[in-house]
Each structure stands twice: as structure tokens, then as C-alpha cells.
Design a protein around this motif. Structure first.
Motif, short mmCIF file in Angstrom:
data_model
loop_
_atom_site.label_atom_id
_atom_site.label_comp_id
_atom_site.label_asym_id
_atom_site.label_seq_id
_atom_site.Cartn_x
_atom_site.Cartn_y
_atom_site.Cartn_z
N GLY A 33 0.81 -1.21 0.00
CA GLY A 33 0.00 0.00 0.00
C GLY A 33 0.85 1.26 0.00
N ILE A 34 1.94 1.23 0.79
CA ILE A 34 2.85 2.39 0.78
C ILE A 34 3.42 2.57 -0.63
CG2 ILE A 34 5.02 3.30 1.70
CD1 ILE A 34 4.33 1.73 4.32
N GLY A 35 3.81 1.45 -1.24
CA GLY A 35 4.32 1.51 -2.61
C GLY A 35 3.29 2.09 -3.56
N ALA A 36 2.06 1.64 -3.43
CA ALA A 36 1.00 2.13 -4.32
C ALA A 36 0.80 3.62 -4.11
CB ALA A 36 -0.29 1.36 -4.06
N ALA A 37 0.90 4.07 -2.85
CA ALA A 37 0.73 5.50 -2.58
C ALA A 37 1.84 6.29 -3.27
CB ALA A 37 0.75 5.75 -1.08
N PHE A 39 3.57 5.40 -5.88
CA PHE A 39 3.37 5.36 -7.33
C PHE A 39 2.26 6.30 -7.79
CE2 PHE A 39 5.57 2.19 -10.00
CZ PHE A 39 6.52 1.81 -9.09
N SER A 40 1.33 6.57 -6.89
CA SER A 40 0.22 7.43 -7.29
C SER A 40 0.60 8.91 -7.27
CB SER A 40 -0.97 7.22 -6.36
OG SER A 40 -1.21 5.85 -6.18
N VAL A 41 1.70 9.24 -6.59
CA VAL A 41 2.03 10.65 -6.38
C VAL A 41 2.03 11.47 -7.67
CG1 VAL A 41 3.93 12.20 -5.75
CG2 VAL A 41 3.17 10.46 -4.16
N PHE B 154 -0.53 0.15 -12.27
CA PHE B 154 -0.60 -0.04 -13.72
C PHE B 154 -0.96 1.22 -14.49
CE2 PHE B 154 -2.19 -1.72 -17.77
CZ PHE B 154 -1.14 -2.56 -18.07
N PHE B 155 -1.62 2.18 -13.86
CA PHE B 155 -2.00 3.40 -14.58
C PHE B 155 -0.84 4.07 -15.31
CE2 PHE B 155 -6.33 5.36 -13.22
CZ PHE B 155 -6.95 4.50 -14.09
N PRO B 156 0.33 4.20 -14.66
CA PRO B 156 1.43 4.89 -15.37
C PRO B 156 1.77 4.24 -16.71
CG PRO B 156 1.96 4.64 -13.06
CD PRO B 156 0.70 3.86 -13.28
N VAL B 157 1.54 2.93 -16.84
CA VAL B 157 1.86 2.26 -18.10
C VAL B 157 1.08 2.88 -19.25
CG1 VAL B 157 1.76 0.04 -19.31
CG2 VAL B 157 2.39 0.11 -16.91
N LEU B 158 -0.12 3.37 -18.94
CA LEU B 158 -0.99 3.88 -19.98
C LEU B 158 -0.69 5.32 -20.35
CD1 LEU B 158 -4.22 2.47 -18.37
CD2 LEU B 158 -3.04 1.53 -20.34
N VAL B 209 11.14 3.67 -14.58
CA VAL B 209 10.69 2.58 -13.72
C VAL B 209 9.27 2.87 -13.24
CG1 VAL B 209 11.08 1.41 -11.53
CG2 VAL B 209 13.01 1.92 -13.02
N TRP B 210 9.02 4.11 -12.86
CA TRP B 210 7.65 4.47 -12.45
C TRP B 210 6.67 4.14 -13.57
CZ3 TRP B 210 4.49 8.33 -14.69
CH2 TRP B 210 3.27 8.52 -14.04
N LYS B 211 7.06 4.46 -14.77
CA LYS B 211 6.13 4.29 -15.90
C LYS B 211 5.96 2.82 -16.30
CE LYS B 211 5.08 5.23 -20.60
NZ LYS B 211 3.97 4.27 -20.49
N ASN B 212 7.02 2.03 -16.27
CA ASN B 212 6.95 0.71 -16.90
C ASN B 212 6.89 -0.49 -15.97
OD1 ASN B 212 6.83 1.36 -19.65
ND2 ASN B 212 9.00 1.90 -19.63
#
Lengths: 293, 336
Positions: A33-37, A39-41, B154-158, B209-212
Motif C-alpha cells: 500500500g505504501i508503494g501504491a501511494a 506510485f500514485s504521487v 498499472f495506470f502509469p503504463v498507460l 521505472v515508475w512508468k513501466n
């Protein structure tokens, strides 16, 4: 690479059933969840910045939950002298024709390769497959010269024509046509159906998931393409979204990042919406062919 | 292809010629030439011709595109790479000079070093992070949480690379970017992410990395879900610990997915362009300039199309080699 997708799915697997988590797993779920947060930034930042008034655009720390909403940024994007809505129309037009073209030409060729017999079938298919490893950078210079000779540079046809066919599309749809039961085609043959009838009345109606996968992958690819428009298009009014936003990001509104972020938010919206509705087909297509599209 | 034929009785007449593998088609063909054509044979022959013609019709559009936009251009590009051409004057054949120039061109070496550095590091990180994320997410959890996680990763992939780069450009800004702002809290002073020779390439890789990596995660997840549960039960019965299970069951069973990802990411990374052109434009100096940028600049800014074509040829060779490795050695390395 097709084998990857064909790992038996009917086999009982321990993992990834939804439901109550095991007690010992909660720590890992929280880490994920921390990772997902994190990644969402970037996308949350984009969205919240797009709603900030100018005086708060550079505010640090950024207001993650903004208290004022400046919808004006979106209005600015759409009505500003820089023709953002035209970028959108151009992107939509090019994406539409490329997608339609690939669905038509790809499904026809895929049907022939999967279901018809003709001399040279395997050799021709092999040739087509080999073209998957040709990077666009190798062919783009001669294509550019060809298109400039017939005066199509700085014209949307320069982006549509070369993309109407794709080896990838043929490959993907062939996989779907191959899995259809032969009995259907035999029955049609005995009833006197010709190749065209079999294609139109039997193969296509069953290829829904394949066509959906090709649609979403082609849509994504074309909508997001930057390299080819960069080479072919010069006039601002003819640019696509990626090209226009990248070229004008400093000028969209004298460097107000909120307006730029609003433009990006609008530009990625169609792709995100399409994905939410059709994610199954997207992932199916990718795993089935082993190609990212 | 007997598979495609309706089942009918054994050959209608003895095979006249040609030992070995003779299909039903040639039986009928023989009958045609000997004039002993049955009603059924005539019907079949007409149908076969019809099917053949239809097939060529079906593949025609694809092969027109293939000839005009793949095969033709490849031949032209090979020829161009042996010429000097600036669009305005006719192309002038120069033999191997472009390739000789490549060998002496130090910038060519630099852009290839950058490209390979990016390819190796970005591919490893995309894969490594993707595997970790997949292992984290691949467990029983409420559907709602699983759905949100997958979307977040997965959103960043798009999102187009260009749009990602436009967003990250703001995040990376030295004085106003939020990355430096939050790093200040842990005692890191402001970094000129995109302007510093040491951090420019890492910054591009982090964004990549964030994107893929979400793509890797999805593929690995699909792979994990294809591993039969009995393997894990057997391991548990044998008393294997978590690490042993991962090493001897999970990892071998994932090799097809991992191999696939290495190839896909590798080929994509060798062509890196969009993110660099937006974030750094190849700078500072040449520290982030990639091979594709070098081709683009020579072809469409300096109008040295011959030289650009010879650089493109080197990229073609490298990418073909990677692809052929996939075809040749895939089966051997991969555990199915």
C-alpha cells in the motif's frame, strides 16, 4: 512467446483469491500500500496541481487536498489562443483511422493465415513476423523521403497511411482465429459458404475479444505516439496532443504549471477511461501475443 | 493441411507420381491432368482456386503496406547508409565512408554507451521492482484493496512517455519541485536532478521505472497465477521454507515471463527517445543523449541522412540480435 499465455488457467492456484487476508499477510499488504501511494504521487500531483489557482501553483508543500478549486485552468486550456482542442481533434482523427485500418486489414490477413490454404502461406507469414523486429527508426528516413516526394509531409495522411497495416495486428488476431473450432468452418463450407462468408459471418463475430484487444492496444499506441508526429508535423494547428503539449508546455500560459497539468490531465483521460472499461482485453492481448504493442 | 479439409474417404485414385508425402491436393491435381476428374473433384478444384484467390485478396492490403512501408524503406535505408544525402542535392554514393566515420566518431560511442547504460539499468530495475511488487500483491486480500493496488501500479503504463515526462519535469524542478522539498526533510540539500551530469540519467531511469514497472508486475502476476498449487503443497510437505520455495518453484516457473519481459523491455529501452527529449534534451552535454536521438538529430536537424541511416543500421543490427536471441535461446533458458 505465445506459450506464456497458454499456461493452464484451469489449474487450481493457491494465490490471488479475493477475500479476507491471512493474518500474517497484513504487514506485506501494508508495504504494498505504501508503494501504491508513492506510485500514485505523480498522477495525483498532476490532478491537484491542475485545480490550483495561479498563486498556489508553486506552493510547497503542495496542497494534496486542495481547499480551493480553480476549474478556470481547464477553461484556459480549451479556450486559450493555443489550439489545445485542435490537438485533441487531430489525435482523435489519426487514432480513429489507424485503429479502423488495422482492424480491417489485420483481421482479413489474420483470417487468411489462420483459416485458408494457399501456396506460400508459411513463408509470407514468416516474412510478416520478421518485420516485427524492424525498429521504426530504420524505416522512418526513407518513409519521410517518400512522403515528402508525394507532398504528404505536414499532413495527417503521413501518420495514417503508413500505419493502416500492422504485422502485430495480424499476429494478434491470427492467435484468436486459430483457437476457433474447425467444425464451425467445416459446417459452413458444406453449406456452400465461400471464404468471404466464413470471414464475415463466422470468424469475425467470434473474434470480439481479439478485436477489442487490438483496438485498445492500437488506440494507446497511436494516441501516445510522439516520435512520428515530431518528424512529420510542423504546423501548430496540425499537431497531435503529445507533440503539441511537449512543444508548447512552456508557453501554454506563460509557464503556469497548473494549466500545463490541466492539459495533460485532459490528454490522458481518454486512455484511462478506455482502459477502465476494457482492461481485461488489454492484458489478454498483451499476454497472448507476448508483445507490448 | 488435412486439418482444414472435411473428412472424406481415402484417395479416389492411386497416386500417379511422386513418392513420399503426397497430400490429397496432389491426388486431385493428378486426376485433373489425366482427365479422369470426378464430379466431386471438379467441385473441389473450383473451391480450392476460389479459396486461394480469396486468401491472396485478404492478405493484399497488409502486403501493400508491408512492401511500401517496411521492405521498401529497409532496402532504401541500407542504400542510403552508403551515400551522402542532404535532401537538397542528389544522394552521392560514398561506399563505406559513413561506417568508417562511425568508428572514429566519439559522440557515436558516447550515445551508445548512454543507451546501453540506460537499457541495462532500466530493464533490471523494471524487472526487479516488478517482481517484488507482484510478490507483494499476489496474496489473498479484499477485492477492493487488490483493485486499487493494481490500478495504482498499472495506470502509469498507460500514460504516454511524453506526458509522464512533462509531469516529472515539474516534480524534478530544483527549487520548486516536490522531490527536493521532501528530500530536504531527510537532510538532502537541493539537487539539480536534470541539470547535473551525475543525476540526469538516474532521473530519467527513475521515471522510466515508475512508468513501466507496472507492466512487469502484471505479466509476473499472470505467471504466478499459472503455477499449480500442488507444487507448493508438495514443497510444504517436504518442509521447504519460504526462500527455498521461491528459489526452486516460483522462480523457475516464472522464467518464461521473466525472459519475455527482458526482451520486451530491452528492445524498448534501446529505442529510448521521448522521455529524454522532454526531460533533458540529451544534456547536460551529451550525458543523456541516446542512439535514437542521435539518428533523429542527424537526419532531421543536420540533414545528414546518409550518416543517420548508417547509425540506424547499427541499431537495427543490435535489436535484431536481441530478437534472434529470443527465438533461438528462448526455449533452452526457459523452464516450461
Amino acid at each position: 512467446m505465445a506459450e506464456i499465455a497458454q499456461t493452464p488457467t484451469a489449474v487450481q492456484t493457491v494465490h490471488s483469491r479475493f477475500g479476507k487476508a491471512r493474518a500474517g499477510d497484513w504487514a506485506l499488504i501494508i508495504i504494498a500500500g505504501i508503494g501504491a501511494a508513492i506510485f500514485s504521487v505523480p498522477l495525483i500531483f498532476m490532478f491537484s496541481t491542475s485545480l490550483r489557482p495561479l498563486h498556489a501553483a508553486y506552493q510547497l508543500p503542495p496542497a494534496w487536498f486542495p481547499t480551493e478549486f480553480e476549474y478556470q485552468n481547464y477553461v484556459t486550456v480549451l479556450t486559450h489562443r493555443i489550439p489545445f482542442y485542435m490537438f485533441g481533434l487531430n489525435s482523435a482523427k489519426i487514432t480513429f483511422w489507424v485503429t479502423v485500418g488495422r482492424l480491417v486489414t489485420g483481421s482479413m490477413a489474420a483470417f487468411a493465415f489462420a483459416r485458408l490454404r494457399f501456396p506460400g502461406r508459411n513463408i509470407l507469414f514468416g516474412l510478416l513476423l520478421a518485420s516485427l523486429m524492424v525498429p521504426i527508426q530504420v524505416t522512418i528516413i526513407p518513409i519521410f523521403l517518400l512522403l515528402s516526394k508525394i507532398k504528404l509531409v505536414d499532413n495527417h495522411l503521413s501518420l495514417i497511411l503508413p500505419s493502416l497495416t500492422s504485422a502485430f495486428g495480424v499476429f494478434l488476431l491470427r492467435q484468436f482465429f486459430m483457437t476457433m473450432p474447425q467444425e464451425l468452418f467445416d459446417a459452413a463450407k458444406i453449406d456452400g459458404a465461400g471464404p468471404w462468408r466464413m470471414y464475415w459471418n463466422i470468424a469475425l463475430p467470434q473474434a470480439g475479444p481479439g478485436l477489442a484487444a487490438l483496438t485498445i492496444i492500437t488506440f494507446n499506441q497511436t494516441w501516445n505516439d510522439y516520435f512520428t508526429p515530431l518528424i512529420y508535423l510542423n504546423t501548430i494547428e496540425r499537431m497531435t496532443l503529445p507533440l503539441g503539449i511537449a512543444a508548447l508546455r512552456g508557453r501554454l500560459d506563460s509557464g503556469n504549471p497548473s494549466v500545463v497539468m490541466a492539459a495533460v490531465a485532459l490528454a490522458i483521460l481518454p486512455v484511462l477511461i478506455l482502459f477502465l472499461f476494457a482492461q481485461r482485453y488489454f492484458i489478454e492481448g498483451v499476454t497472448m501475443t507476448g508483445i507490448k504493442g | 493441411m488435412p486439418r482444414d479439409l472435411p473428412t472424406w474417404p481415402a484417395p479416389l485414385a492411386p497416386v500417379a507420381q511422386g513418392a513420399g508425402v503426397v497430400g490429397r491436393e496432389s491426388v486431385i491435381a493428378t486426376q485433373v491432368t489425366t482427365g479422369k476428374l470426378s464430379e466431386f473433384g471438379r467441385w473441389l478444384r473450383k473451391n480450392k482456386q476460389r479459396e486461394m484467390l480469396a486468401a491472396y485478396g485478404f492478405i493484399l492490403p497488409t502486403f501493400i503496406g508491408y512492401t511500401a512501408f517496411i521492405i521498401g524503406p529497409i532496402i532504401a535505408a541500407i542504400w542510403l547508409s552508403f551515400t551522402e544525402y542532404d535532401i537538397f542535392n542528389p544522394a552521392e554514393p560514398v561506399g563505406l565512408r559513413n561506417y568508417g566515420d562511425l568508428l572514429r566518431d566519439t559522440r557515436f560511442r558516447t550515445v551508445y554507451r548512454n543507451t546501453l547504460y540506460f537499457t541495462v539499468v532500466a530493464t533490471s530495475l523494471n524487472l526487479g521492482v516488478g517482481i517484488i511488487l507482484a510478490m507483494l500483491v499476489n496474496r489473498r486480500m479484499p477485492f477492493f484493496i487488490a483493485y486499487i493496488y493494481r490500478l495504482a501500479y498499472f495506470f502509469p503504463v498507460l500514460v504516454a512517455l511524453v506526458f509522464s515526462a512533462v509531469i516529472w519535469e515539474v516534480l524534478y524542478a530544483k527549487d520548486t519541485g516536490i522531490i527536493n522539498y521532501y528530500l530536504n526533510f531527510v537532510g538532502v540539500s537541493d539537487i539539480a536532478w536534470l541539470g547535473d551530469k551525475r543525476t540526469a540519467m538516474p532521473a530519467i531511469i527513475i521515471m522510466d521505472v515508475w512508468k513501466n514497472t507496472g507492466f512487469a508486475m502484471i505479466i509476473i502476476l499472470a505467471g504466478l497465477q499459472g503455477i499449480p498449487a500442488v507444487y507448493y503443497e508438495a514443497a510444504r510437505v517436504d518442509g521447504a521454507n519460504g526462500l527455498q520455495t521461491f528459489r526452486h518453484i516460483t522462480l523457475p516457473m516464472l522464467t518464461p515471463s521473466i525472459f519475455f519481459l527482458v526482451i520486451i523491455f530491452g528492445i524498448g529501452a534501446l529505442q529510448v527517445f521521448d522521455s529524454i527529449i522532454v526531460l533533458t534534451g540529451g544534456g547536460p552535454g551529451d550525458t543523456t543523449r541516446s542512439a535514437v536521438m542521435y539518428i533523429y538529430e542527424h537526419a532531421f536537424q543536420l540533414f545528414r541522412l546518409g550518416y543517420a541511416s548508417s547509425v540506424a543500421m547499427t541499431l537495427f543490427v543490435v535489436i535484431s540480435a536481441v530478437t534472434l536471441v529470443q527465438f533461438r535461446f528462448g526455449q533452452r533458458w526457459v523452464h516450461y
